[in-house]
Design a protein around this motif. Structure first.
Motif, mmCIF file in Angstrom:
data_model
loop_
_atom_site.group_PDB
_atom_site.id
_atom_site.type_symbol
_atom_site.label_atom_id
_atom_site.label_comp_id
_atom_site.label_asym_id
_atom_site.label_seq_id
_atom_site.Cartn_x
_atom_site.Cartn_y
_atom_site.Cartn_z
ATOM 1 N N GLU A 267 0.861 -1.362 -0.212
ATOM 2 C CA GLU A 267 -0.034 0.172 -0.131
ATOM 3 C C GLU A 267 0.942 1.260 0.095
ATOM 4 O OE1 GLU A 267 -0.136 -2.458 2.084
ATOM 5 O OE2 GLU A 267 -1.936 -3.226 2.180
ATOM 6 N N CYS A 268 0.321 2.425 -0.403
ATOM 7 C CA CYS A 268 1.008 3.786 -0.526
ATOM 8 C C CYS A 268 1.523 3.811 0.619
ATOM 9 C CB CYS A 268 -0.175 4.805 -0.744
ATOM 10 S SG CYS A 268 0.573 6.461 -1.173
ATOM 11 N N LYS A 269 2.881 4.434 0.827
ATOM 12 C CA LYS A 269 3.429 4.775 1.931
ATOM 13 C C LYS A 269 4.832 5.938 1.876
ATOM 14 C CE LYS A 269 6.025 1.346 5.055
ATOM 15 N NZ LYS A 269 6.316 -0.097 5.247
ATOM 16 N N SER A 270 5.110 6.368 2.873
ATOM 17 C CA SER A 270 6.260 7.500 2.852
ATOM 18 C C SER A 270 6.818 7.523 4.211
ATOM 19 C CB SER A 270 5.511 8.654 2.285
ATOM 20 O OG SER A 270 4.705 9.196 3.566
ATOM 21 N N VAL A 271 7.971 7.920 4.127
ATOM 22 C CA VAL A 271 8.918 8.075 5.395
ATOM 23 C C VAL A 271 10.027 9.322 5.136
ATOM 24 C CG1 VAL A 271 10.504 6.430 4.590
ATOM 25 C CG2 VAL A 271 10.115 7.083 7.076
ATOM 26 N N ILE A 272 10.085 10.210 6.207
ATOM 27 C CA ILE A 272 11.078 11.277 6.142
ATOM 28 C C ILE A 272 12.266 10.541 6.371
ATOM 29 C CG2 ILE A 272 11.995 13.078 7.158
ATOM 30 C CD1 ILE A 272 9.063 14.036 7.647
ATOM 31 N N THR A 273 13.380 10.546 5.368
ATOM 32 C CA THR A 273 14.705 9.760 5.681
ATOM 33 C C THR A 273 15.711 10.964 6.221
ATOM 34 O OG1 THR A 273 15.193 10.407 3.410
ATOM 35 C CG2 THR A 273 14.285 8.216 3.908
ATOM 36 N N ASN A 274 15.529 12.300 6.310
ATOM 37 C CA ASN A 274 16.288 13.109 6.677
ATOM 38 C C ASN A 274 15.946 14.617 7.180
ATOM 39 O OD1 ASN A 274 18.837 15.166 7.172
ATOM 40 N ND2 ASN A 274 19.877 14.068 5.462
ATOM 41 N N PRO A 275 15.729 14.811 8.152
ATOM 42 C CA PRO A 275 16.153 14.126 9.384
ATOM 43 C C PRO A 275 15.349 13.044 9.969
ATOM 44 C CG PRO A 275 15.098 16.156 10.159
ATOM 45 C CD PRO A 275 15.191 16.087 8.784
ATOM 46 N N SER A 276 16.002 12.102 10.526
ATOM 47 C CA SER A 276 15.520 10.723 10.731
ATOM 48 C C SER A 276 15.986 10.183 12.155
ATOM 49 C CB SER A 276 15.309 9.838 9.827
ATOM 50 O OG SER A 276 16.534 9.376 9.301
ATOM 51 N N GLY A 277 15.654 9.158 12.758
ATOM 52 C CA GLY A 277 16.127 8.727 13.731
ATOM 53 C C GLY A 277 17.510 8.374 13.920
ATOM 54 N N GLY A 278 18.337 8.716 15.042
ATOM 55 C CA GLY A 278 19.564 8.691 15.080
ATOM 56 C C GLY A 278 20.433 9.802 14.667
ATOM 57 N N MET A 279 19.745 10.824 14.029
ATOM 58 C CA MET A 279 20.457 11.830 13.664
ATOM 59 C C MET A 279 20.380 13.180 14.526
ATOM 60 S SD MET A 279 19.528 12.038 9.283
ATOM 61 C CE MET A 279 19.903 10.695 8.516
ATOM 62 N N ALA A 280 20.766 14.212 14.288
ATOM 63 C CA ALA A 280 20.843 15.200 15.263
ATOM 64 C C ALA A 280 21.229 16.603 14.305
ATOM 65 C CB ALA A 280 21.987 15.345 16.369
ATOM 66 N N LEU A 281 20.195 17.501 14.569
ATOM 67 C CA LEU A 281 20.323 18.895 14.039
ATOM 68 C C LEU A 281 21.391 19.619 14.750
ATOM 69 C CD1 LEU A 281 16.704 19.732 13.305
ATOM 70 C CD2 LEU A 281 18.127 18.217 11.941
ATOM 71 N N LYS A 282 22.217 20.264 14.153
ATOM 72 C CA LYS A 282 23.372 20.684 14.910
ATOM 73 C C LYS A 282 22.809 22.508 15.634
ATOM 74 C CE LYS A 282 26.988 19.007 12.174
ATOM 75 N NZ LYS A 282 28.165 19.513 11.352
#
Length: 395
Positions: A267-282
């Motif tokens: 089925e139709c799907k999406s996901v944000i890959t950046n930023p995503s889990g394990g990352m950090a915004l500076k």
């Protein structure tokens, strides 16, 4: 370059490529068709622990994939009984059953037929199964990494079936693999005559051993397990065979103790890959939020993004080319003010289907035990220190 990309690949867990010992049992990819990734270690999952000594699935690092094509060495992989070591010179593919003339093919025979090349994603039906009601995974590789985008090359299955001559009673087709599990699935004849491929190459090279070398079935838009790898037998029948792989496995629990069979379409799907889990915004400021959307039912028509946990939505920009049953990148600008935020995306496909939340899925599905076909909206929380975490089931 390619070696740098390989260094990003975590195989299910979070340990680096250099940790662990040896290859998984039965994986001969380094010896047969995959010398480039001979050094890659596939270890047991840190997320979904099984009783095996070696991993039986490997996930694509979507957070490091800048486009729609997954490098061959980073294609996700799932097997049921190891990777077989097949000599293409002795391998045979047969078509029999309800056909006018049974056929047997060598690999030389298959590659002589007129071929086609098409861009499509492939996704395991178990993608995201560990993260329904609470976070079990940290990164987008772990939550959504049983997904890859490829250029597939092969012979349309319809060509071979036309030559064999399907009899009027031939309504289903059985496909059997040459792996230790003899993985087998029943597929309706309509799909077989539509866009099914007998594939022998991806991304401009022969299949890697773990991805089905020397030949496999590929069914665009359908759950990955139906695209039987190491294909050796095609049998036309009048009804599905109800194998273990379509009764005890790869079925979906439903309300009132019922189970759903043959839920093939992803089925139709999406996901944000950046930023995503394990990352950090500076630091606070402008960020371009990017992600991927896809649908097994057609094209992606639109993607909306929320930065406040779903209260408000903005339409993202889709990056072309937008292709049928293929990954579609999206992007949207965001000025982070330094406060807490919850990012999520929802896709809409060409049929009008809107990607649901987990709560919406719970109204029509039974989320108990080993539940597949998870296309619920994935939320990522950004903390005031910039750290990004998985908050599925907590929003």
């Amino acid at each position: 370059g390619r070696q740098a990309a390989l260094a990003h690949r975590e195989h299910v867990g979070e340990r680096g490529v250099g940790e662990g010992v040896g290859r998984r049992e039965g994986d001969r990819s380094g010896d047969v068709a995959d010398p480039v990734v001979h050094h890659v270690v596939r270890h047991r999952s840190d997320v979904f622990v099984n009783r095996q000594n070696w991993s039986d699935w490997s996930m694509t690092p979507l957070q490091h994939q800048p486009g729609i094509i997954t490098p061959s060495g980073l294609i996700f992989e799932r097997h049921h009984a190891g990777t077989p070591d097949i000599d293409p010179d002795v391998h045979r593919l047969v078509i029999h059953g309800l056909v006018k003339q049974p056929l047997q093919f060598t690999m030389d025979d298959i590659v002589r037929y007129p071929s086609v090349s098409r861009f499509h994603f492939i996704e395991c039906s178990g993608n995201g199964l560990t993260d329904w009601l609470k976070p079990a995974s940290k990164t987008v590789q772990q939550t959504h990494g049983l997904l890859s985008g490829l250029l597939w090359t092969g012979v349309p299955l319809s060509t071979l079936l036309e030559e064999a001559g399907v009899q009027p009673a031939g309504n289903w087709v059985i496909f059997e693999g040459a792996d230790g599990a003899a993985h087998t699935r029943s597929i309706p004849i309509e799909k077989c005559l539509d866009d099914a491929l007998i594939a022998y190459a991806t991304n401009g090279e022969r299949l890697r051993a773990e991805n089905g070398y020397p030949v496999r079935l590929f069914l665009p838009g359908w759950e990955g397990n139906t695209s039987v790898k190491w294909l050796r037998r095609i049998k036309v029948t009048d009804a599905p065979a109800h194998f273990r792989s379509e009764t005890a496995r790869y079925t979906d629990p439903m309300p009132e103790g019922k189970w759903r069979q043959f839920s093939m379409v992803m089925e139709c799907k999406s996901v944000i890959t950046n930023p995503s889990g394990g990352m950090a915004l500076k630091k606070p400021g402008f960020y371009e939020v990017t992600g991927l959307a896809w649908s097994g039912a057609g094209k992606v028509r639109a993607v909306d993004v929320s930065f406040d946990g779903g209260r408000n939505w903005r339409e993202a920009t889709l990056r072309g080319p937008i292709m049928v049953k293929m990954l579609t990148p999206f992007k949207i600008g965001w000025n982070w003010d330094g406060g807490p935020a919850t990012l999520m995306s929802r896709a809409i496909d060409s049929t009008g289907y809107v990607q649901p939340t987990v709560e919406e899925l719970r109204k029509v599905r039974a989320i108990v035990g080993f539940v597949q076909h998870h296309n619920g909206i994935q939320p990522w929380a950004v903390a005031v220190n910039g750290e990004v975490s998985n908050v599925i089931g907590q929003v």
